[in-house]
Each structure stands twice: as C-alpha cells, then as structure tokens.
Design an enzyme around this catalytic site. Structure first.
Site, PDB file in Angstrom:
ATOM      1  N   SER A 165       0.859  -1.197   0.000  1.00  0.00           N
ATOM      2  CA  SER A 165       0.000   0.000   0.000  1.00  0.00           C
ATOM      3  C   SER A 165       0.886   1.235   0.000  1.00  0.00           C
ATOM      4  CB  SER A 165      -0.865   0.007   1.259  1.00  0.00           C
ATOM      5  OG  SER A 165      -1.420   1.294   1.462  1.00  0.00           O
ATOM      6  N   TYR A 204      -1.481  -0.763  10.406  1.00  0.00           N
ATOM      7  CA  TYR A 204      -1.637  -1.165   8.998  1.00  0.00           C
ATOM      8  C   TYR A 204      -0.395  -0.796   8.182  1.00  0.00           C
ATOM      9  CZ  TYR A 204      -3.538  -1.224   4.217  1.00  0.00           C
ATOM     10  OH  TYR A 204      -3.744  -1.451   2.876  1.00  0.00           O
TER      11      TYR A 204
HETATM   12  P1  NDP Z   1     -11.206  -6.300   0.875  1.00  0.00           P
HETATM   13  O1  NDP Z   1     -11.364  -5.955   2.310  1.00  0.00           O
HETATM   14  O2  NDP Z   1     -12.232  -5.840  -0.090  1.00  0.00           O
HETATM   15  O3  NDP Z   1     -11.075  -7.900   0.723  1.00  0.00           O
HETATM   16  C1  NDP Z   1     -10.272  -8.614   1.612  1.00  0.00           C
HETATM   17  C2  NDP Z   1     -10.151 -10.046   1.165  1.00  0.00           C
HETATM   18  O4  NDP Z   1      -9.228 -10.719   2.028  1.00  0.00           O
HETATM   19  C3  NDP Z   1     -11.457 -10.838   1.243  1.00  0.00           C
HETATM   20  O5  NDP Z   1     -11.452 -11.837   0.242  1.00  0.00           O
HETATM   21  C4  NDP Z   1     -11.346 -11.506   2.629  1.00  0.00           C
HETATM   22  O6  NDP Z   1     -12.121 -12.695   2.756  1.00  0.00           O
HETATM   23  C5  NDP Z   1      -9.860 -11.834   2.647  1.00  0.00           C
HETATM   24  N1  NDP Z   1      -9.323 -12.005   3.999  1.00  0.00           N
HETATM   25  C6  NDP Z   1      -9.344 -11.113   5.016  1.00  0.00           C
HETATM   26  N2  NDP Z   1      -8.796 -11.667   6.115  1.00  0.00           N
HETATM   27  C7  NDP Z   1      -8.405 -12.918   5.775  1.00  0.00           C
HETATM   28  C8  NDP Z   1      -7.804 -13.995   6.472  1.00  0.00           C
HETATM   29  N3  NDP Z   1      -7.485 -13.917   7.776  1.00  0.00           N
HETATM   30  N4  NDP Z   1      -7.567 -15.153   5.822  1.00  0.00           N
HETATM   31  C9  NDP Z   1      -7.901 -15.277   4.507  1.00  0.00           C
HETATM   32  N5  NDP Z   1      -8.472 -14.309   3.792  1.00  0.00           N
HETATM   33  C10 NDP Z   1      -8.733 -13.137   4.428  1.00  0.00           C
HETATM   34  O7  NDP Z   1      -9.742  -5.796   0.453  1.00  0.00           O
HETATM   35  P2  NDP Z   1      -9.290  -4.726  -0.667  1.00  0.00           P
HETATM   36  O8  NDP Z   1      -9.669  -5.236  -1.997  1.00  0.00           O
HETATM   37  O9  NDP Z   1      -9.673  -3.368  -0.250  1.00  0.00           O
HETATM   38  O10 NDP Z   1      -7.698  -4.804  -0.507  1.00  0.00           O
HETATM   39  C11 NDP Z   1      -6.943  -5.826  -1.162  1.00  0.00           C
HETATM   40  C12 NDP Z   1      -5.474  -5.546  -0.965  1.00  0.00           C
HETATM   41  O11 NDP Z   1      -5.149  -4.260  -1.483  1.00  0.00           O
HETATM   42  C13 NDP Z   1      -5.040  -5.534   0.497  1.00  0.00           C
HETATM   43  O12 NDP Z   1      -3.746  -6.083   0.613  1.00  0.00           O
HETATM   44  C14 NDP Z   1      -5.029  -4.058   0.837  1.00  0.00           C
HETATM   45  O13 NDP Z   1      -4.168  -3.765   1.924  1.00  0.00           O
HETATM   46  C15 NDP Z   1      -4.516  -3.484  -0.470  1.00  0.00           C
HETATM   47  N6  NDP Z   1      -4.847  -2.076  -0.662  1.00  0.00           N
HETATM   48  C16 NDP Z   1      -6.157  -1.700  -0.808  1.00  0.00           C
HETATM   49  C17 NDP Z   1      -6.476  -0.360  -0.983  1.00  0.00           C
HETATM   50  C18 NDP Z   1      -7.878   0.092  -1.140  1.00  0.00           C
HETATM   51  O14 NDP Z   1      -8.100   1.317  -1.190  1.00  0.00           O
HETATM   52  N7  NDP Z   1      -8.867  -0.791  -1.237  1.00  0.00           N
HETATM   53  C19 NDP Z   1      -5.404   0.678  -1.020  1.00  0.00           C
HETATM   54  C20 NDP Z   1      -4.070   0.155  -0.870  1.00  0.00           C
HETATM   55  C21 NDP Z   1      -3.813  -1.181  -0.701  1.00  0.00           C
HETATM   56  P3  NDP Z   1     -13.612 -12.612   3.475  1.00  0.00           P
HETATM   57  O15 NDP Z   1     -14.406 -11.618   2.657  1.00  0.00           O
HETATM   58  O16 NDP Z   1     -14.134 -14.009   3.409  1.00  0.00           O
HETATM   59  O17 NDP Z   1     -13.353 -12.118   4.869  1.00  0.00           O
END
Ligand code: NDP
Length: 249
Positions: free
Chosen positions: A144, A157
């Site tokens: 990020s 984070y």
């Molecule tokens: P979301 O919160 O939309 O989705 C998270 C995903 O991770 C879901 O599939 C969730 O599964 C899964 N997940 C969460 N915890 C676990 C766990 N303990 N074990 C297995 N799976 C898990 O995430 P985003 O799309 O927003 O973000 C994706 C990536 O991009 C992340 O690494 C985030 O840090 C990074 N990012 C995002 C930004 C943004 O603005 N969205 C900006 C910068 C970086 P379930 O739904 O079943 O819980």
C-alpha cells in the site's frame, strides 16, 4: 483461451472481492487457472466463481476457504489449491485487513489482528510457496502507498505493509534460486465495495483528487499491474516495489 498465462496456475489470497477479485479475473483472462482464497464470506466467493464460470466456462476459477492467520490453514490452502489446478506457478498475497488506529488508541487486539493477517499470513504463504511453486514462477505481494504516507490513523496497517515490502526484498533472494521472481505492488486508494461502504463520499472525492488523474483507482487498474508482474515479460524484475497510485505520493 490464448493468453500469456496459458498453462499456468495461480493462487490469489483474498480473491473473492475488491482488488483480489480484479486480480483473479485478470489472471483468468490471461489464460491461467486460478484459485481464490478467502476467510469467511462463502457467498461472495462462490459468486465470484459463478461470475467467472458464466464468462469463461466452468473450471477456470475455484474458491478455497482458509484463515491465513492459522499456519495449518495456510498449508491446507496450498494443498487444496494444488489439488484443484495441478500445482502452482503464481502466488498473489493480496488478503489483508485495514483497521484504523493511531499509536495512542490502537488496542492489542487491533494490532494482533492486522499483523496476523497482513504480515503473518503473507510470511507463511511465502514459506509454503518457496518449496511448492514451480520453477520460473511468480510471487506478487500487495502492499500500500500507506508505507510512504506515514498517516497517523494507519499505525499498525502501514507498519504491516512496510514489513511486507521488506519481506519481498528478502524473499526475492530466496526464491531466485529456482528462477522465481518476487515483487510487491503498492496501490493508492482503490474504489472497492469495502472502501465505498466505509469511507464518506467527500473523503473519497478528496482521495481521488490527490493523484495525477483526479479519480480513485478501480480494482482493474491494480490488477493490470499485477498481470504484468505475473507474466513472462517481467522476468528481469525482482525484489521491487511498484507503486500503482496514479502518481499520488
Ligand atoms: P477487501 O477488504 O475488499 O477484501 C479482503 C479479502 O481478504 C477478502 O477476500 C477476505 O475474505 C480476505 N481475507 C481477510 N482476512 C483474511 C484472512 N485472515 N484469511 C484469509 N483471507 C482473508 O480488500 P481490498 O480489496 O480493499 O484490498 C486488497 C489488498 O489491497 C489488500 O492487501 C489491501 O491492503 C490493499 N490495498 C487496498 C487499498 C484500497 O483502497 N482498497 C489501497 C491500498 C492497498 P472474506 O471476505 O471471506 O473475509
């Protein structure tokens, strides 16, 4: 399908929604067989698979439920993924949790949760991958731009993601023995379902104005960068962090 990843297989953690879903869709379009991992939301994961089946035909995407904070479940995720698609070439460590908290107000529970998913989960997925990925494979860790912003409300984070970027550099050396590249991609703000549901519209507009193009990224904008790093053309790039932020800091 006839793309650069024809004959390749991939595991995308957190691939059921948001950025991870966009990445999984891009890798399928490039010809890969893809397994998406998720923690608990079966409906959303099955919907992602059904959407892919409708567009590309059955069997190009599979979903496996596993909690990455538990090392035994990480191993199970790899076992299931390998069985479903016949071994793995590509790993995308995308799953993460974003919980706001300053140093002063972050609880031990918040710290442990954020570090357990974002860092421990990534660490032990890399540990599985180092022996299991086929030669010439690819690893992409999702970081990020928070690692450079030093935003006070993202203490745990941003620390977890900074650790992921350092782990990427270390892993690049260890994986290189088998011709596997390891890189990270650092998105700026991305308009996902979670972000739209939890951030006020005015704040979203402000984030959009902070980059060179004046809009928030869409999952596809990040997925296309990951697609490059997952493909054959990125063979000479390893140990790098690629900031995909539309020019924002
Ligand atoms: P979301 O919160 O939309 O989705 C998270 C995903 O991770 C879901 O599939 C969730 O599964 C899964 N997940 C969460 N915890 C676990 C766990 N303990 N074990 C297995 N799976 C898990 O995430 P985003 O799309 O927003 O973000 C994706 C990536 O991009 C992340 O690494 C985030 O840090 C990074 N990012 C995002 C930004 C943004 O603005 N969205 C900006 C910068 C970086 P379930 O739904 O079943 O819980």
């Amino acid at each position: 399908m006839n793309g650069p990843l024809e004959g390749k297989t991939a595991l995308v953690t957190g691939g059921s929604r948001g950025v991870g879903k966009g990445i999984a869709q891009r890798l399928v379009r490039d010809g890969a067989l893809v397994v998406i991992g998720y923690r608990e939301d079966d409906r959303t994961a099955l919907d992602a698979v059904a959407e892919c089946d409708a567009e590309h035909g059955d069997g190009r995407m599979h979903a496996v439920r596993a909690d990455l904070t538990r090392v035994a479940e990480v191993a199970h995720l790899f076992d299931r993924a390998e069985a479903l698609v016949g071994g793995l070439d590509i790993l995308v460590n995308n799953a993460a949790v974003m919980r706001r908290g300053t140093l002063a107000d972050s609880s031990e529970e918040l710290f442990d949760d954020v570090l357990a998913v974002n860092l421990k989960g990534t660490f032990f997925a890399l540990q599985q991958a180092v022996h299991r990925l086929r030669e010439g494979g690819r690893v992409i860790n999702v970081s990020s731009t928070a690692t450079a912003l030093a935003h006070p409300s993202q203490a745990a984070y941003s620390a977890s993601k900074a650790a992921v970027e350092q782990l990427t550099r270390v892993a690049a050396k260890e994986f290189s023995r088998r011709g596997i590249t390891v890189n990270s991609v650092a998105p700026g703000a991305v308009e996902t379902e979670r972000v739209s549901a939890t951030v006020a519209p005015e704040v979203l507009r402000q984030w959009g104005r902070s980059n060179a193009f004046g809009r928030l990224a869409r999952p596809q904008d990040i997925a296309d960068v990951v697609g490059f790093l997952a493909g054959p053309d990125s063979r000479w790039v390893t140990g790098q962090n690629l900031r995909a932020s539309g020019g924002a800091l």
